[in-house]
Design an enzyme around this catalytic site. Structure first.
Site, PDB file in Angstrom:
ATOM      1  N   TYR A  84      -3.614   1.172  -5.051  1.00 23.03           N
ATOM      2  CA  TYR A  84      -2.513   1.588  -4.173  1.00 23.03           C
ATOM      3  C   TYR A  84      -1.614   2.607  -4.874  1.00 23.03           C
ATOM      4  CZ  TYR A  84      -3.668  -1.935  -0.628  1.00 23.03           C
ATOM      5  OH  TYR A  84      -4.289  -2.675   0.352  1.00 23.03           O
ATOM      6  N   TRP A  87       0.830  -1.211   0.000  1.00 24.39           N
ATOM      7  CA  TRP A  87       0.000   0.000   0.000  1.00 24.39           C
ATOM      8  C   TRP A  87       0.866   1.264   0.000  1.00 24.39           C
ATOM      9  CZ3 TRP A  87      -2.504   1.943   5.143  1.00 24.39           C
ATOM     10  CH2 TRP A  87      -3.297   3.061   4.901  1.00 24.39           C
TER      11      TRP A  87
HETATM   12  N1  NAP Z   1      -7.678  -4.473   2.650  1.00 26.25           N
HETATM   13  C1  NAP Z   1      -7.646  -3.239   3.105  1.00 26.25           C
HETATM   14  O1  NAP Z   1      -8.662  -2.516   3.147  1.00 26.25           O
HETATM   15  C2  NAP Z   1      -6.343  -2.695   3.584  1.00 26.25           C
HETATM   16  C3  NAP Z   1      -6.277  -1.466   4.278  1.00 26.25           C
HETATM   17  C4  NAP Z   1      -5.032  -1.022   4.734  1.00 26.25           C
HETATM   18  C5  NAP Z   1      -3.886  -1.794   4.481  1.00 26.25           C
HETATM   19  N2  NAP Z   1      -3.987  -2.957   3.791  1.00 26.25           N
HETATM   20  C6  NAP Z   1      -2.798  -3.831   3.535  1.00 26.25           C
HETATM   21  O2  NAP Z   1      -2.113  -3.967   4.753  1.00 26.25           O
HETATM   22  C7  NAP Z   1      -0.750  -3.601   4.547  1.00 26.25           C
HETATM   23  C8  NAP Z   1      -0.165  -3.100   5.811  1.00 26.25           C
HETATM   24  O3  NAP Z   1      -0.832  -1.915   6.248  1.00 26.25           O
HETATM   25  P1  NAP Z   1      -0.003  -0.826   7.040  1.00 26.25           P
HETATM   26  O4  NAP Z   1       1.088  -0.309   6.180  1.00 26.25           O
HETATM   27  O5  NAP Z   1      -0.954   0.144   7.644  1.00 26.25           O
HETATM   28  O6  NAP Z   1       0.653  -1.802   8.162  1.00 26.25           O
HETATM   29  P2  NAP Z   1       1.392  -1.631   9.510  1.00 26.25           P
HETATM   30  O7  NAP Z   1       2.508  -2.617   9.469  1.00 26.25           O
HETATM   31  O8  NAP Z   1       0.410  -1.669  10.619  1.00 26.25           O
HETATM   32  O9  NAP Z   1       1.968  -0.147   9.496  1.00 26.25           O
HETATM   33  C9  NAP Z   1       3.053   0.226   8.710  1.00 26.25           C
HETATM   34  C10 NAP Z   1       3.415   1.645   9.090  1.00 26.25           C
HETATM   35  O10 NAP Z   1       3.894   1.633  10.432  1.00 26.25           O
HETATM   36  C11 NAP Z   1       5.170   2.249  10.456  1.00 26.25           C
HETATM   37  N3  NAP Z   1       6.007   1.539  11.434  1.00 26.25           N
HETATM   38  C12 NAP Z   1       6.289   0.233  11.475  1.00 26.25           C
HETATM   39  N4  NAP Z   1       7.106  -0.057  12.509  1.00 26.25           N
HETATM   40  C13 NAP Z   1       7.350   1.118  13.126  1.00 26.25           C
HETATM   41  C14 NAP Z   1       8.111   1.479  14.268  1.00 26.25           C
HETATM   42  N5  NAP Z   1       8.804   0.552  14.954  1.00 26.25           N
HETATM   43  N6  NAP Z   1       8.127   2.780  14.630  1.00 26.25           N
HETATM   44  C15 NAP Z   1       7.442   3.699  13.921  1.00 26.25           C
HETATM   45  N7  NAP Z   1       6.682   3.425  12.813  1.00 26.25           N
HETATM   46  C16 NAP Z   1       6.650   2.132  12.434  1.00 26.25           C
HETATM   47  C17 NAP Z   1       5.727   2.074   9.064  1.00 26.25           C
HETATM   48  O11 NAP Z   1       6.686   3.086   8.818  1.00 26.25           O
HETATM   49  P3  NAP Z   1       8.055   2.701   8.052  1.00 26.25           P
HETATM   50  O12 NAP Z   1       7.716   2.494   6.626  1.00 26.25           O
HETATM   51  O13 NAP Z   1       8.900   3.903   8.312  1.00 26.25           O
HETATM   52  O14 NAP Z   1       8.606   1.472   8.727  1.00 26.25           O
HETATM   53  C18 NAP Z   1       4.485   2.219   8.212  1.00 26.25           C
HETATM   54  O15 NAP Z   1       4.203   3.592   7.958  1.00 26.25           O
HETATM   55  C19 NAP Z   1      -0.806  -2.588   3.400  1.00 26.25           C
HETATM   56  O16 NAP Z   1       0.422  -2.462   2.729  1.00 26.25           O
HETATM   57  C20 NAP Z   1      -1.844  -3.212   2.518  1.00 26.25           C
HETATM   58  O17 NAP Z   1      -1.247  -4.241   1.759  1.00 26.25           O
HETATM   59  C21 NAP Z   1      -5.186  -3.417   3.359  1.00 26.25           C
END
Ligand code: NAP
Length: 297
Positions: A54, A20
């Site tokens: 995305y 995403w």
């Molecule tokens: N089906 C749906 O409706 C739907 C909706 C939303 C998402 N998704 C899927 O779910 C996937 C994951 O979603 P998400 O990206 O929200 O997942 P997530 O893993 O909950 O969050 C990722 C975010 O958290 C940050 N992060 C991770 N570890 C961190 C830490 N230790 N300290 C500070 N920030 C940290 C990351 O920043 P950094 O990049 O700097 O590490 C990134 O911005 C998406 O890529 C997509 O494929 C699906």
């Protein structure tokens, strides 16, 4: 890395990498996208989650360019993609309103575009991205069956569907709906009690958890109790707080597949370590209590 079977033809890695945020990265070069894919593959994370929308319709193309530059990667990965959300975007100047479209014509056309952008013959998993109030289940179900028959998609799933949405669609199609990708994390744990995970277990529908780290909110100032509990538990298990947050999901008996979203190579390299953490029932409830803000009734 554990493998999870969705059908006779598709197995996914237990932890999935989500794309995403791919187009939001400061470095969207082909080389850097490849580095992220490889950082996942080196831990056995082979399943990549995409969607047509995305990165404002750019993410599949970025991924496709990286795969074109390193075609050997294609044989090592499984691709999940989604469609049915239609965004207001410069790419669609005539579109007046964000909406959902589960019509057969739209779904087939979006899948064909995804295949072209990533230059693959088939998607391993196609998800309907959101339940559509105007879904004509007969028309949608027939289109999904046809995509499988035509070899364009290997398995079908849904995302953000409630149990009744799944039952309706399944009643109009013969391909089994094999997964539901929903939001689950320590900060969004309603699925544990609202019937979503119960239905998934009853019907053997693999639950994928999107935003398993609450999109990064698990690490900012507004959730002091959860952060403190995670930090203590991580210290006790000698792991990072993100690994602990993933381990909390992995411990649930529904066999949740977390879909991780980091663009940071060091953080990606840590994901797999969550598989080695074993939480006792009481450890799990310590984190659940922090998430609820009170002890269970
Ligand atoms: N089906 C749906 O409706 C739907 C909706 C939303 C998402 N998704 C899927 O779910 C996937 C994951 O979603 P998400 O990206 O929200 O997942 P997530 O893993 O909950 O969050 C990722 C975010 O958290 C940050 N992060 C991770 N570890 C961190 C830490 N230790 N300290 C500070 N920030 C940290 C990351 O920043 P950094 O990049 O700097 O590490 C990134 O911005 C998406 O890529 C997509 O494929 C699906």
């Amino acid at each position: 890395m554990e493998r999870v079977s969705l059908s006779d033809s598709v197995e996914l890695s237990r932890i999935i990498y989500g794309m995403w945020r791919l187009a939001d990265d400061t470095d969207t070069s082909t080389k850097h996208v490849q580095a992220k894919i490889e950082a996942n593959l080196s831990q056995g994370i082979t399943s990549m989650d995409q969607a047509d929308i995305y990165g404002d319709y750019e993410s599949e193309a970025l991924f496709g360019k990286a795969l074109a530059a390193a075609p050997h990667l294609k044989d090592q990965i499984e691709i999940i993609s989604k469609c049915d959300i239609a965004l207001v975007s410069d790419k669609y100047p005539d579109r007046r309103v964000k909406h959902y479209d589960t019509s057969s014509t739209y779904i087939v056309s979006q899948v064909e575009t995804s295949l072209k952008l990533m230059d693959v013959e088939a998607l391993d998993v196609l998800l309907l991205h959101r339940p559509d109030p105007l879904m004509d289940a007969g028309d949608t179900g027939r289109a999904l069956d046809m995509l499988v028959e035509d070899g364009k998609v290997k398995t079908i799933g849904v995302s953000n569907f409630k149990p009744w949405d799944i039952s309706l669609l399944q009643s109009r199609m013969s391909t089994p709906i094999c997964t539901n990708q929903i939001e689950i994390s320590l900060l969004a744990h309603e699925a544990l009690t609202n019937g979503d995970l119960a239905f998934a277990q009853e019907h053997q529908i693999a639950p994928m958890a999107w935003s398993p780290l609450a999109g990064g909110s698990l690490f900012n100032g507004s959730n002091a109790k959860v952060q403190a509990a995670l930090a203590d538990m991580a210290e006790a298990h000698n792991c990072s707080t993100s690994q602990m947050a993933i381990a909390w999901l992995l411990a649930h008996p529904a066999d949740i597949l977390p879909v991780m979203g980091s663009n940071n190579l060091d953080r990606i390299a840590e994901f797999g370590g969550a598989m080695d953490i074993s939480l006792s029932r009481e450890d799990w409830f310590v984190l659940y209590e922090a998430a609820l803000g009170q002890e269970v009734p």
